[in-house]
Design a protein around this motif. Structure first.
Motif, PDB file in Angstrom:
ATOM      1  N   VAL A 222       1.003  -1.284   0.198  1.00  0.00           N
ATOM      2  CA  VAL A 222      -0.222  -0.007  -0.018  1.00  0.00           C
ATOM      3  C   VAL A 222       0.747   1.255  -0.056  1.00  0.00           C
ATOM      4  N   VAL A 223       1.910   1.252   0.944  1.00  0.00           N
ATOM      5  CA  VAL A 223       2.600   2.587   1.019  1.00  0.00           C
ATOM      6  C   VAL A 223       3.323   2.618  -0.066  1.00  0.00           C
ATOM      7  N   PHE A 224       3.926   1.812  -0.861  1.00  0.00           N
ATOM      8  CA  PHE A 224       4.746   2.075  -2.147  1.00  0.00           C
ATOM      9  C   PHE A 224       3.916   1.767  -3.369  1.00  0.00           C
ATOM     10  N   ASN A 225       2.765   1.845  -3.254  1.00  0.00           N
ATOM     11  CA  ASN A 225       1.736   1.392  -4.542  1.00  0.00           C
ATOM     12  C   ASN A 225       2.037   2.345  -5.708  1.00  0.00           C
ATOM     13  N   PRO A 226       2.619   1.846  -6.883  1.00  0.00           N
ATOM     14  CA  PRO A 226       2.801   2.862  -8.168  1.00  0.00           C
ATOM     15  C   PRO A 226       1.346   2.842  -8.685  1.00  0.00           C
ATOM     16  N   ALA A 227       0.742   3.864  -8.015  1.00  0.00           N
ATOM     17  CA  ALA A 227      -0.792   3.908  -8.517  1.00  0.00           C
ATOM     18  C   ALA A 227      -1.206   5.343  -8.630  1.00  0.00           C
ATOM     19  N   ASN A 228      -2.043   5.901  -7.853  1.00  0.00           N
ATOM     20  CA  ASN A 228      -2.680   7.287  -7.944  1.00  0.00           C
ATOM     21  C   ASN A 228      -1.615   8.236  -7.673  1.00  0.00           C
ATOM     22  N   GLN A 229      -0.951   7.754  -6.394  1.00  0.00           N
ATOM     23  CA  GLN A 229      -0.096   8.686  -5.713  1.00  0.00           C
ATOM     24  C   GLN A 229       1.055   9.399  -6.734  1.00  0.00           C
ATOM     25  N   ILE A 230       1.268   8.593  -7.570  1.00  0.00           N
ATOM     26  CA  ILE A 230       2.292   9.201  -8.704  1.00  0.00           C
ATOM     27  C   ILE A 230       1.583   9.596 -10.089  1.00  0.00           C
ATOM     28  N   ILE A 231       0.673   8.712 -10.370  1.00  0.00           N
ATOM     29  CA  ILE A 231       0.077   9.243 -11.754  1.00  0.00           C
ATOM     30  C   ILE A 231      -0.614  10.538 -11.581  1.00  0.00           C
ATOM     31  N   HIS A 232      -1.166  10.932 -10.628  1.00  0.00           N
ATOM     32  CA  HIS A 232      -2.030  11.910 -10.573  1.00  0.00           C
ATOM     33  C   HIS A 232      -1.386  13.446 -10.414  1.00  0.00           C
ATOM     34  N   PRO A 233      -0.202  13.187  -9.477  1.00  0.00           N
ATOM     35  CA  PRO A 233       0.781  14.436  -9.402  1.00  0.00           C
ATOM     36  C   PRO A 233       1.259  14.730 -10.778  1.00  0.00           C
ATOM     37  N   ALA A 234       1.774  13.676 -11.591  1.00  0.00           N
ATOM     38  CA  ALA A 234       2.531  13.953 -12.653  1.00  0.00           C
ATOM     39  C   ALA A 234       1.503  14.611 -13.872  1.00  0.00           C
ATOM     40  N   ARG A 235       0.348  13.803 -13.974  1.00  0.00           N
ATOM     41  CA  ARG A 235      -0.469  14.175 -15.060  1.00  0.00           C
ATOM     42  C   ARG A 235      -1.174  15.684 -14.478  1.00  0.00           C
ATOM     43  N   TYR A 236      -1.508  15.901 -13.479  1.00  0.00           N
ATOM     44  CA  TYR A 236      -2.137  17.276 -12.995  1.00  0.00           C
ATOM     45  C   TYR A 236      -1.098  18.457 -13.231  1.00  0.00           C
ATOM     46  N   TRP A 237       0.139  18.237 -12.783  1.00  0.00           N
ATOM     47  CA  TRP A 237       1.251  19.220 -13.197  1.00  0.00           C
ATOM     48  C   TRP A 237       1.419  19.366 -14.658  1.00  0.00           C
ATOM     49  N   GLY A 238       1.439  18.308 -15.432  1.00  0.00           N
ATOM     50  CA  GLY A 238       1.434  18.513 -16.824  1.00  0.00           C
ATOM     51  C   GLY A 238       0.284  18.991 -17.627  1.00  0.00           C
ATOM     52  N   LEU A 239      -0.826  18.930 -17.181  1.00  0.00           N
ATOM     53  CA  LEU A 239      -1.990  19.559 -17.586  1.00  0.00           C
ATOM     54  C   LEU A 239      -1.821  21.084 -17.348  1.00  0.00           C
ATOM     55  N   PHE A 240      -1.600  21.550 -16.344  1.00  0.00           N
ATOM     56  CA  PHE A 240      -1.474  22.931 -16.046  1.00  0.00           C
ATOM     57  C   PHE A 240      -0.089  23.599 -15.477  1.00  0.00           C
ATOM     58  N   ARG A 241       0.777  22.753 -16.312  1.00  0.00           N
ATOM     59  CA  ARG A 241       2.277  23.386 -15.951  1.00  0.00           C
ATOM     60  C   ARG A 241       2.497  24.962 -16.381  1.00  0.00           C
ATOM     61  N   LYS A 242       1.567  25.191 -17.378  1.00  0.00           N
ATOM     62  CA  LYS A 242       1.546  26.743 -18.002  1.00  0.00           C
ATOM     63  C   LYS A 242       0.863  27.677 -17.088  1.00  0.00           C
ATOM     64  N   TRP A 243       0.246  27.115 -15.989  1.00  0.00           N
ATOM     65  CA  TRP A 243      -0.486  27.978 -14.967  1.00  0.00           C
ATOM     66  C   TRP A 243       0.393  28.918 -14.431  1.00  0.00           C
ATOM     67  N   HIS A 347      -9.851  19.284  -5.282  1.00  0.00           N
ATOM     68  CA  HIS A 347     -10.363  18.160  -5.867  1.00  0.00           C
ATOM     69  C   HIS A 347      -9.482  16.869  -5.419  1.00  0.00           C
ATOM     70  N   ARG A 348     -10.099  15.741  -5.212  1.00  0.00           N
ATOM     71  CA  ARG A 348      -9.306  14.909  -4.609  1.00  0.00           C
ATOM     72  C   ARG A 348      -8.033  14.144  -5.150  1.00  0.00           C
ATOM     73  N   VAL A 349      -7.979  14.600  -6.565  1.00  0.00           N
ATOM     74  CA  VAL A 349      -6.740  14.128  -7.505  1.00  0.00           C
ATOM     75  C   VAL A 349      -5.685  15.174  -7.108  1.00  0.00           C
ATOM     76  N   VAL A 350      -6.015  16.117  -6.391  1.00  0.00           N
ATOM     77  CA  VAL A 350      -4.908  17.157  -6.000  1.00  0.00           C
ATOM     78  C   VAL A 350      -4.620  16.809  -4.348  1.00  0.00           C
ATOM     79  N   THR A 351      -5.777  16.741  -3.542  1.00  0.00           N
ATOM     80  CA  THR A 351      -5.504  16.730  -2.177  1.00  0.00           C
ATOM     81  C   THR A 351      -5.055  15.218  -1.707  1.00  0.00           C
ATOM     82  N   ASP A 352      -5.462  14.383  -2.078  1.00  0.00           N
ATOM     83  CA  ASP A 352      -5.545  12.792  -1.818  1.00  0.00           C
ATOM     84  C   ASP A 352      -3.812  12.349  -2.190  1.00  0.00           C
ATOM     85  N   ASP A 353      -3.230  12.805  -3.247  1.00  0.00           N
ATOM     86  CA  ASP A 353      -2.048  12.179  -3.608  1.00  0.00           C
ATOM     87  C   ASP A 353      -1.002  12.956  -3.462  1.00  0.00           C
TER      88      ASP A 353
END
Length: 471
Positions: A222-243, A347-353
């Motif tokens: 669980v702690v080292f799960n390669p899932a939401n905790q790395i997918i969401h931060p990378a993708r959300y930064w990528g989407l809004f990196r020009k913000w 949004h939980r994509v930001v707050t959770d991960d």
């Protein structure tokens, strides 16, 4: 160290597709579902039929009026429908929790602390097992800190199905079930998992007994799960990196799809995050020998195993995520204004991960460095924490260290905490001392201790001994 395979253990006989004998199950039980999101709706529809009415379902929700229909339904991928029954609905934990044999939290990770604190006065840890349908970070440590070391706790590594709510309080749909899911437990026997917990989530109406629950040796998966905790931060930064604070519009406006069509910049950042996570996991394994680390494989391997032919193009990390049919319907959380769109900081994509994902990982890296002198790369993790904390108006990292004012709201491995807590919470019958033989410097408060969970055990070794044992 060998990381090429996933080691799964079926604690009892049987495999996916085989229905276990439930005649040996205990008498009637009562489960209280907390939360009424996607997975909460599916659970409410499955449990009555899956257990032939033996398990009574209660619902603790902040909005009982939305559940005028006490018989919610769920539709399976093959079109079959199953109808559940909710015996009692309330917004008051005092009405439901004391009478529960099982309490299941189905809401966002970031609300777990608040929910546990809310139900704590009403939870009898000798009677009631409490668990999360999706665990992330150090949720087991939160359970031990909140309810005490005797708590009967279980954590699912992944949500049992791909699902979504169709109509609030009435209908949900399972897009696809998983063949197996990992589960970690505290003070719970494996037999109970198979006879009482597993049947709650299976899609047996489709003719398959799945997902089967694989009991993990400790909480590292669980702690080292390669899932939401790395997918969401990378993708959300990528989407809004020009913000830069002003709304984005025109060519700079992010895609409406969270995963679909992931760009290569986001994919490269995700690859670096996974590299850092795997390095941290490897360092923790070298220091402790915690067997659960062997269940953690690189993200690309996990995606291929879990989604297989649902991925159209596996040539790059971005393509694997962006062409995964299972991910294709998720939309990007954003706030639209008259001048364009801005990121949604709540949004939980930001707050959770961030707080419950990357911050937890960095706290482990800090303990490895300060207690053992072992440094692991966390440059990308820290960059993304800083970007997201600015977005949220939070303060976690200060000058690169987890000492910000909002760290008190998180579950982290704190200075003085033993490294063993990542894998196992403290046990009520053992209170390890802060300094042990075998580590004369006293720098590692965990070194030399032996810890057990179920049938598994591991020792936290002095670093030199850990390296020698794997040479």
């Amino acid at each position: 160290m060998n990381r090429v395979g996933v080691i799964t253990k079926h604690v009892t006989a049987g495999s996916a597709g085989q229905t276990p004998n439930l005649e040996c199950s205990a008498g009637e039980l009562t489960i209280t579902i907390i939360g009424s999101g996607n997975s909460g709706h599916v659970c409410a529809a499955l449990i009555e039929g899956n257990t032939k009415g033996r398990v009574k379902t209660q619902l603790l929700t902040s909005n009982p009026s939305a559940w005028t229909n006490c018989c919610p339904r769920v539709t399976f991928p093959n079109g079959d429908v199953q109808v559940g029954r909710i015996h009692k609905i309330s917004s008051d934990p005092a009405e439901l929790i004391p009478h529960s044999d099982i309490v299941l939290w189905t809401g966002p990770v970031t609300s777990t602390m608040e929910v546990f604190e809310t139900i704590r006065p009403y939870l009898n840890t000798r009677k009631t097992a409490v668990g999360t349908i999706f665990a992330q970070g150090l949720s087991h440590l939160l359970a031990a800190r909140t309810f005490g070391p005797d708590v009967r706790f279980f954590a699912l590594r992944n949500i049992p199905w791909l699902c979504r709510m169709v109509k609030k309080g009435e209908e949900s749909v399972i897009v696809g079930a998983k063949t197996s899911i990992g589960v970690m437990t505290m003070n719970i026997e494996p037999a109970w998992v198979k006879s009482e917990l597993e049947p709650l989530f299976v899609v047996q109406k489709t003719g398959k007994w799945e997902p089967v629950m694989d009991i993990m040796p400790d909480f590292c998966p669980v702690v080292f799960n390669p899932a939401n905790q790395i997918i969401h931060p990378a993708r959300y930064w990528g989407l809004f990196r020009k913000w830069t604070g002003a709304p984005l519009s025109g060519d700079d406006e992010p895609s409406e799809w969270l995963y679909r069509g992931m760009d290569e910049v986001s994919g490269q950042v995700l690859s670096v995050l996974d590299e850092e996570l795997q390095s941290l996991k490897d360092a923790y394994y070298e220091a402790t020998g915690a067997e659960g680390c062997r269940e953690v494989i690189p993200l690309a391997e996990r995606l291929k195993i879990q989604y297989g032919d649902q991925i159209e193009d596996d040539s790059t990390m971005a393509k694997m995520v962006g062409t995964n049919k299972a991910y294709s319907l998720a939309k990007t959380p954003m706030i639209r204004t008259a001048r364009g769109v801005i990121p949604d900081p709540n949004h939980r994509v930001v707050t959770d991960d961030i707080g419950w994902g990357l911050c937890a990982l960095v706290s482990i890296a800090e303990r490895l460095e300060e207690d053992l002198g072992v440094k692991t790369p966390t440059t990308m993790m820290r960059m993304l924490i800083e970007w997201h904390q600015d977005l949220m108006g939070k303060e976690f990292l200060v000058n690169g260290r987890l000492c910000g004012r909002d760290c008190a709201d998180l579950v982290l491995l704190r200075p003085g905490d033993g490294l063993e807590l990542v894998a196992l919470p403290p046990h009520s019958t053992s209170a390890p001392s802060a300094k042990v033989a075998g580590d004369p410097t006293g720098r590692n408060p965990s070194a030399g201790r032996q810890f057990e969970v179920g049938d598994s055990s591991f020792s936290v070794l002095p670093l030199s001994a850990a390296h020698r044992s794997r040479a």
